[in-house]
Structures are given as C-alpha cells and as structure tokens.
Design an enzyme around this catalytic site. Structure first.
Site, PDB file in Angstrom:
ATOM      1  N   CYS A 275     -10.584  -0.563  18.206  1.00 42.65           N
ATOM      2  CA  CYS A 275     -11.975  -0.520  18.654  1.00 42.65           C
ATOM      3  C   CYS A 275     -12.876   0.235  17.696  1.00 42.65           C
ATOM      4  O   CYS A 275     -13.492   1.241  18.077  1.00 42.65           O
ATOM      5  CB  CYS A 275     -12.029   0.082  20.044  1.00 42.65           C
ATOM      6  SG  CYS A 275     -11.112  -0.958  21.163  1.00 42.65           S
TER       7      CYS A 275
ATOM      8  N   TYR B 274       1.986   2.532   0.030  1.00 44.07           N
ATOM      9  CA  TYR B 274       0.890   3.110   0.809  1.00 44.07           C
ATOM     10  C   TYR B 274       0.550   2.227   2.011  1.00 44.07           C
ATOM     11  O   TYR B 274      -0.607   2.061   2.376  1.00 44.07           O
ATOM     12  CB  TYR B 274      -0.334   3.367  -0.081  1.00 44.07           C
ATOM     13  CG  TYR B 274       0.020   4.191  -1.301  1.00 44.07           C
ATOM     14  CD1 TYR B 274       0.389   5.515  -1.160  1.00 44.07           C
ATOM     15  CD2 TYR B 274       0.044   3.632  -2.582  1.00 44.07           C
ATOM     16  CE1 TYR B 274       0.759   6.276  -2.266  1.00 44.07           C
ATOM     17  CE2 TYR B 274       0.410   4.384  -3.697  1.00 44.07           C
ATOM     18  CZ  TYR B 274       0.765   5.701  -3.523  1.00 44.07           C
ATOM     19  OH  TYR B 274       1.137   6.446  -4.607  1.00 44.07           O
TER      20      TYR B 274
HETATM   21  N1  LLP Z   1       2.403  11.548  -8.887  1.00 42.82           N
HETATM   22  C1  LLP Z   1       1.492  12.248  -8.199  1.00 42.82           C
HETATM   23  C2  LLP Z   1       1.379  13.695  -8.427  1.00 42.82           C
HETATM   24  C3  LLP Z   1       0.651  11.577  -7.288  1.00 42.82           C
HETATM   25  O1  LLP Z   1      -0.252  12.269  -6.611  1.00 42.82           O
HETATM   26  C4  LLP Z   1       0.785  10.182  -7.083  1.00 42.82           C
HETATM   27  C5  LLP Z   1      -0.069   9.476  -6.132  1.00 42.82           C
HETATM   28  C6  LLP Z   1       1.772   9.504  -7.816  1.00 42.82           C
HETATM   29  C7  LLP Z   1       2.563  10.226  -8.716  1.00 42.82           C
HETATM   30  C8  LLP Z   1       2.021   8.042  -7.675  1.00 42.82           C
HETATM   31  O2  LLP Z   1       0.940   7.276  -8.102  1.00 42.82           O
HETATM   32  P1  LLP Z   1       1.062   5.700  -8.211  1.00 42.82           P
HETATM   33  O3  LLP Z   1       2.060   5.399  -9.303  1.00 42.82           O
HETATM   34  O4  LLP Z   1       1.522   5.178  -6.912  1.00 42.82           O
HETATM   35  O5  LLP Z   1      -0.298   5.265  -8.549  1.00 42.82           O
HETATM   36  N2  LLP Z   1      -3.059   6.142  -0.648  1.00 42.82           N
HETATM   37  C9  LLP Z   1      -3.670   5.654  -1.882  1.00 42.82           C
HETATM   38  C10 LLP Z   1      -2.936   6.122  -3.112  1.00 42.82           C
HETATM   39  C11 LLP Z   1      -2.822   7.613  -3.228  1.00 42.82           C
HETATM   40  C12 LLP Z   1      -2.065   8.071  -4.439  1.00 42.82           C
HETATM   41  C13 LLP Z   1      -1.753   9.520  -4.353  1.00 42.82           C
HETATM   42  N3  LLP Z   1      -0.976  10.047  -5.420  1.00 42.82           N
HETATM   43  C14 LLP Z   1      -3.763   4.139  -1.827  1.00 42.82           C
HETATM   44  O6  LLP Z   1      -3.359   3.541  -0.821  1.00 42.82           O
HETATM   45  O7  LLP Z   1      -4.287   3.524  -2.740  1.00 42.82           O
END
Ligand code: LLP
Length: 420
Positions: free
Chosen positions: A344, A373
């Site tokens: 909602c 995510y």
């Molecule tokens: N290392 C650190 C310290 C991080 O904070 C993150 C992601 C990663 C690695 C991994 O990043 P990746 O390779 O997945 O880009 N909820 C958001 C994404 C938040 C990312 C947070 N940190 C979304 O749904 O887009």
C-alpha cells in the site's frame, strides 16, 4: 551469460522449468542457478589471471544465502563480511577464516572481538578510532590483528548516489589527505599488523575510469607509505563492477576490469584482495512471481499487479532500479504496463510504462538480475513474510531458504501482560 533460458516455450532455470518451482514452492520465490554462479566466479577469476597473488572475497551482503556461499567457497572464494552475522554465515558455509575480510564502517566492539576470536584473515579499518579499539582488543589477547586502512580517495564513481562510497562527503574510509598520518599512528600500535590499504568507491559501476583513478591514488599512497618506512604487503581493491540490467547496457567485462587492474598495480608488489558481489550473483538469480490480476481503467497503461512486492525486491523502490520483467511462458504478444506489487504505497512500483511480454491474471513472470541485493534486502513490510529461495543445479533444485510466514514473524512478538 546466464542459465535462465526459454526451452520449449517455457523459461527454465538450467534444466528446471520455472512453473515446477512455482507449483511446488509457491511464489514469490528467488531462484538461483549454480552453473551461473560458478561461471561468473570462473570468469572473474580468469579476468584476474595476470594478478599473481590474490584473494577473491565474495561480498556476502550481495547474497548471503548459505547455499550460494557454499557454491562460491567451492570456487576458492573467500568472503568480504560487514557484520557478525555475515561472518558467522561465511564460516558456516565452510570458508576458512584466513579468507575472510571484515569491512564496514561501524563494526561494534563485539564484532571486532568476534573477528579476533575466529582468527579472520584481515580487518579493513575505517577510522583511527576503530583501529585503536581493534589494537587494544588484539593486544589484550596477546595478538596482532592483520589490518588494512580503508582510504576514501574522493573519486566520483558515477553511479547512483545511494551506492556511491568514495566521495569525500561519504562516511567511508579515511580521507586521502589524512591517510599518511593515520597510518603512522595506527601502525605504531602493538595490537595491529597494519599491512596495507583498502578502497571501495561504489557499486554498479559502468565505467572503469573512476576505479582506475582511485587505484592510481592508492598506488601513489603505497609508494609514500613505503618511503615513510612502512611495510606494505596487502592492498584491497573492493568490489563495484556493474552488471547489465537492461538490454543495451554494457558495463566493462571482468576481463577488461582485470586487464586494467593488472596494468594499474603491476609495480605494487603486493597481495591483492577483491570484493565482488553483484558481478558474481546479480545475473545468477531471478525473482519468480505470479500475476495476481491486471487492473485496467486508469489514465495510462494497465497495472500488472504481481505477488512480489517492494518488501521482496527493494531495488526499484529504493534506487529507481530497472529489472527486466519477462513472462515465463511468453506468447509473443507484447504490452505496455505499470508493473506493481500489492503493497500500500506508490513506491511499490517495479516499472512504469514498461514495454514487456503480455501477461494476464495467473501467469508466471520473472524479474531478472535479482540474484544480488534481492532476497538479502527483503523485509516483512505489510506483514507479508520473508520470501523463499531456491537453488537449481542442472535438473535438480532445492529450497535453500524457507519462506518465513507472517504467522511465524508474529510468533516472535508479545503483548505485555499490562496491556492484556
Ligand atoms: N566491498 C564493500 C566494502 C562494499 O561496501 C560493497 C558493496 C562491495 C564490496 C560489493 O560491491 P559490488 O561488487 O556488489 O558492487 N544495495 C545496493 C548495493 C549496495 C552496495 C554496498 N556495498 C543495490 O541494490 O544496488
């Protein structure tokens, strides 16, 4: 490339037809493909073949499901964790402590202590305050904690503001200008083996240039720190590589990323850590949902109301993110629709004016690229319970996370006697 393909007119996860999973497990449900996870792990690893000494530590936050972690552990991955909960998951999945890196801007004293107790491989320290607390805890155990100092390089990752982490105004890391001083201060503490630096500038990066800029700044810092007499043996380059969410998006490949890394770091002579999340898990999962009904009669296109909602997949509501929406048994007909969940609030909208497969009440459909995510950000908003997760492997599948019913969540609540 993923293993969610149409066979005989029906969308499959590897060799399992999605309607089978919908019938047996119900919807909404996340479905992951083991072959896709393994393929992505291999492609990422191969992309880094010119990096001699490395650890690939999967960012657990992107998909903490135990079965997913187990698959990646089988690919020789370690884990990048940001909480005590994630740390326990990585260990439960069989990851060895030396392959666990503890990141995160707000590790509590209890979490630092847990990391020490479990003898994890590395702490990425985000502030002087955190560094001295860790040093104190380690010294009390008669130990030295292996640590890197996270640097905020003040680089614009050119991604969504909510997932950008490397600008000066973001809460992460030590500003580059204070890095030398902070490093010297922390390196002098008995309880720390401060052996390098770390960086992570953001997620869903579409361009290598900001990463390369950040790495160049880090390389210069490594040289400075060495000149000041510090022994730098480790650098953590974080995660961030983007994935295509819609046709036409063309983020850099792991091979291009790896070539850039090899070039940028070739003279560093350090052990490198990588923390990929999305690029490994994103396209290895879909969210399977059923159309509740199609509501017509507004000013614009019809509302396709699906049984998944923003509590199951928060990304569109939070970041305006795009997830492809495809019918499980497409007829070839197309429609333009607003795709919404039952919650909602208007924020519970997956897509507006979306051209997509024509669907009607009762049809199954998927949101693609939901393996990272997705389930991990689910909530029970509107008392909808927690979404289930399934892992497919060839022609078999297993429920790897039970649906947690609204009733089970209610069971954890109490009405105090003085209210009864
Ligand atoms: N290392 C650190 C310290 C991080 O904070 C993150 C992601 C990663 C690695 C991994 O990043 P990746 O390779 O997945 O880009 N909820 C958001 C994404 C938040 C990312 C947070 N940190 C979304 O749904 O887009």
């Amino acid at each position: 490339m993923d293993h969610f393909q149409i066979k005989d007119g029906v969308l499959h996860a590897e060799d399992v037809p999605l309607p089978l999973i919908a019938d047996e497990v119900g919807t909404p449900v996340y479905v992951y493909s083991r072959a896709t996870l393994e393929r992505h792990a291999r492609v990422f690893t191969e992309g880094l073949r010119d990096v001699p000494s490395k650890l690939i530590a999967f960012a657990v936050k992107s998909n903490p499901n135990l079965a997913v972690l187990k698959v990646l552990q089988g690919q020789d991955f370690g884990a990048d964790v940001v909480s005590g909960g994630e740390l326990m998951r990585a260990l439960a999945a069989g990851m060895t402590p030396d392959k666990i890196v503890f990141s995160g801007v707000g590790k509590t004293r209890k979490e630092l202590a847990l990391g020490l107790e479990k003898q994890i491989g590395q702490f990425n320290i985000e502030s002087r305050e955190e560094g001295s607390e860790l040093a104190e805890l380690a010294a009390a155990r008669g130990e030295q904690a292996n640590a890197c100092l996270r640097i905020n390089p003040d680089v614009d990752a050119k991604t969504h503001e909510k997932i950008s982490t490397g600008k000066a105004e973001n809460k992460f890391g030590i500003p580059l200008v204070h890095a030398r001083e902070a490093f010297a201060e922390l390196a002098a503490l008995d309880g720390l083996n401060l052996r390098g630096v770390a960086v992570h500038i953001g997620s869903q990066l579409q361009d290598l240039e900001p990463l390369e800029t950040a790495f160049a700044k880090l390389g210069a810092l490594v040289a400075d720190l060495r000149a000041a007499g510090h022994n730098i043996t480790h650098v953590d380059l974080g995660g961030g590589l983007g994935v295509p969410y819609k046709t036409g998006e063309n983020p850099p490949s792991p091979a291009e990323y790896g070539a850039m890394v090899a070039r940028a770091t070739k003279d560093w002579g350090v052990h490198l850590t990588f923390e990929p999340g999305r690029v490994i898990a994103g396209n290895a999962g879909i969210l399977l949902t059923r159309v509740v009904r199609v509501k017509r009669g507004g000013n614009g296109p019809p509302f396709v109301i699906v049984d998944a909602a923003m509590n199951d997949l928060a990304r569109p509501a939070l970041y305006g993110a795009w997830h492809d929406f495809d019918a499980v048994a497409p007829t070839g007909e197309r429609m333009t629709a607003n795709i919404v969940g039952p919650i909602c609030e208007t924020g519970d909208t997956f897509a507006r004016d979306r051209e997509c497969d024509a669907v009607q009440s009762g049809d199954l459909a998927v949101f693609r690229t939901a393996g990272a995510y997705g389930a991990t950000m689910a909530s029970s908003y509107n008392s909808r319970g927690f979404v289930a997760e399934v892992l497919v492997d060839g022609d078999k599948y297993a429920v790897v996370a039970d649906r947690i019913a609204a009733a089970a969540i209610m069971d954890a609540e109490r009405v105090p006697e003085w209210l009864a």
